[in-house]
Structures are given as structure tokens and as C-alpha cells.
Design a protein around this motif. Sequence first.
Motif, short mmCIF file in Angstrom:
data_model
loop_
_atom_site.label_atom_id
_atom_site.label_comp_id
_atom_site.label_asym_id
_atom_site.label_seq_id
_atom_site.Cartn_x
_atom_site.Cartn_y
_atom_site.Cartn_z
N UNK A 1 0.84 -1.18 0.00
CA UNK A 1 0.00 0.00 0.00
C UNK A 1 0.88 1.23 0.00
N UNK A 2 0.32 2.31 -0.55
CA UNK A 2 0.93 3.62 -0.42
C UNK A 2 2.34 3.70 -1.03
N UNK A 3 2.44 3.35 -2.31
CA UNK A 3 3.69 3.49 -3.05
C UNK A 3 3.99 4.98 -3.27
N UNK A 4 2.97 5.77 -3.52
CA UNK A 4 3.07 7.23 -3.65
C UNK A 4 4.10 7.68 -4.68
N UNK A 5 4.21 6.96 -5.79
CA UNK A 5 5.03 7.41 -6.90
C UNK A 5 6.53 7.20 -6.76
N UNK A 6 6.97 6.47 -5.76
CA UNK A 6 8.40 6.23 -5.55
C UNK A 6 8.87 5.06 -6.41
N UNK A 7 9.69 5.33 -7.42
CA UNK A 7 10.22 4.24 -8.23
C UNK A 7 11.18 3.38 -7.40
N UNK A 8 11.88 3.98 -6.46
CA UNK A 8 12.78 3.21 -5.60
C UNK A 8 12.00 2.12 -4.85
N UNK A 9 10.92 2.51 -4.18
CA UNK A 9 10.17 1.54 -3.40
C UNK A 9 9.28 0.65 -4.27
N UNK A 10 8.85 1.13 -5.42
CA UNK A 10 8.12 0.26 -6.35
C UNK A 10 9.04 -0.87 -6.83
N UNK A 11 10.29 -0.54 -7.13
CA UNK A 11 11.25 -1.58 -7.52
C UNK A 11 11.50 -2.54 -6.37
N UNK A 12 11.62 -2.01 -5.16
CA UNK A 12 11.79 -2.89 -3.99
C UNK A 12 10.61 -3.84 -3.85
N UNK A 13 9.39 -3.30 -4.05
CA UNK A 13 8.18 -4.14 -3.95
C UNK A 13 8.21 -5.25 -5.00
N UNK A 14 8.58 -4.92 -6.23
CA UNK A 14 8.63 -5.94 -7.29
C UNK A 14 9.73 -6.95 -7.00
N UNK A 15 10.87 -6.51 -6.52
CA UNK A 15 11.94 -7.45 -6.15
C UNK A 15 11.46 -8.40 -5.05
N UNK A 16 10.75 -7.87 -4.07
CA UNK A 16 10.21 -8.71 -2.98
C UNK A 16 9.16 -9.66 -3.53
N UNK A 17 8.29 -9.17 -4.40
CA UNK A 17 7.27 -10.01 -5.04
C UNK A 17 7.92 -11.21 -5.73
N UNK A 18 8.98 -10.96 -6.46
CA UNK A 18 9.70 -12.05 -7.15
C UNK A 18 10.38 -12.98 -6.14
N UNK A 19 11.04 -12.41 -5.14
CA UNK A 19 11.73 -13.22 -4.13
C UNK A 19 10.75 -14.08 -3.33
N UNK A 20 9.60 -13.51 -2.99
CA UNK A 20 8.59 -14.24 -2.22
C UNK A 20 7.87 -15.29 -3.08
N UNK A 21 8.02 -15.16 -4.42
CA UNK A 21 7.32 -16.05 -5.35
C UNK A 21 5.80 -16.01 -5.14
N UNK A 22 5.30 -14.78 -4.95
CA UNK A 22 3.86 -14.60 -4.77
C UNK A 22 3.15 -14.76 -6.11
N UNK B 1 6.80 0.33 -14.71
CA UNK B 1 7.22 -0.87 -14.00
C UNK B 1 6.02 -1.77 -13.66
N UNK B 2 4.99 -1.17 -13.07
CA UNK B 2 3.82 -1.97 -12.67
C UNK B 2 3.06 -2.51 -13.88
N UNK B 3 3.02 -1.77 -14.96
CA UNK B 3 2.32 -2.24 -16.16
C UNK B 3 2.91 -3.55 -16.68
N UNK B 4 4.18 -3.77 -16.47
CA UNK B 4 4.82 -5.02 -16.88
C UNK B 4 4.27 -6.22 -16.10
N UNK B 5 3.61 -5.96 -14.97
CA UNK B 5 3.05 -7.01 -14.11
C UNK B 5 1.53 -6.99 -14.12
N UNK B 6 0.92 -6.34 -15.10
CA UNK B 6 -0.52 -6.11 -15.12
C UNK B 6 -1.36 -7.37 -14.92
N UNK B 7 -0.92 -8.49 -15.39
CA UNK B 7 -1.67 -9.74 -15.23
C UNK B 7 -1.59 -10.34 -13.84
#
Length: 180
Positions: free
Chosen positions: A7-28, A58-64
Motif C-alpha cells: 500500500x501507499x507506493x506514492x510514486x516512488x520508483x525506488x520503493x516500487x522496484x523494492x516491492x517488485x523485487x520482494x514479489x519475485x523473491x517471495x514467489x507470490x 514498472x507496474x504495467x509489466x506485471x498487469x496480469x
Amino acid sequence: MKLMFVSDIHGSIYYAKRAIDIFEKEKADQLIILGDVLYHGPRNPLPKDYSPSEVAELLNAYKGKIIAIRGNCDSEVDQMVLNFPMMADYNYILYGNKRLFLTHGHIYNENNMDRLSGGDVLIHGHTHIPVAKEVADKYVVNPGSITLPKENNPNSYGILENNLLEIKDIEGSVLKSIRL
């Protein structure tokens, strides 16, 4: 199925990338974004590496793999650059025998749970404060903020797997947990 909540990414590409890295690492399997995706809002400071257009790309690449809800800082113009729907104030998804009520938290929250039934799980952001608790016969969860945590909390996210919902800091340490 393994779900990740931010929640609350608020336009930060730094934290959006961190979220995607975590998403991949967690294998969600799905990334659930609980609002305030691109804009930082007038009450918040500019977040680290503020770049809403890069966050959208970045997020559009994960739209599905994204289920998103509108936050109080999100608008129709944001939807124009995102390739996944995010304009609903809330959504329900089924997880095993639980009904998850997904919302941002500025309308529906612990003080306004009239759309929930016994055993339902309210999952929201907005306050930027991690929460995992049972209230009467319902559950209330807030993964905190991935970008702008408040009250000295760390940047955080949530993971739901096998009916265990954990809120973790971005290093992966469990801050709170609740069995649903």
C-alpha cells in the motif's frame, strides 16, 4: 495461492522496484496494491526517487498479476497510464473459506466495516501503520506503507499463504502475523 499486499507506493520508483523485487523473491502469485499508487498527495513529503511515470511503466509489466484498489490520492488520470484496473473503492476476493475485503482505508476501515460479515478479513492501507488483529468476529489487516511508513514503523508489506498473514519489513523480518 500466495498473495502479496502493498500500500501507499506514492510514486516512488525506488520503493516500487523494492516491492517488485520482494514479489519475485517471495514467489507470490498476485500483487495486491491497496491504493495511493502514483501520486504523493498534498499531506505527504516527496518520496525517495519520485517518478510516477516510471512506477506506472514498472507496474504495467506485471498487469496480469496485479489486483489494485483506488486510494484517496489516486484519480482518473492515473488510470489512463496504468494497464490494470485500479479505480474501484473496494473489491472482494475469495481465499480458501475466507472473504477478503480489499480497500484503501479512507472510506472503509475498522470504524466502518458495514460491508463485512463474520469471518471476513478487512485489508487496507491509508494509515501507513502495520496492523494485524481480530476485531469481534472479523480480521483487520494493514500491511503498512512500502514507501512512507508512519509512527517509526519500517517500510513494510504483507504476505498471505496457507491462511497465515504476515507483515514484514522490506528486509523480510516478520513484524506482525495473524492466522486467518
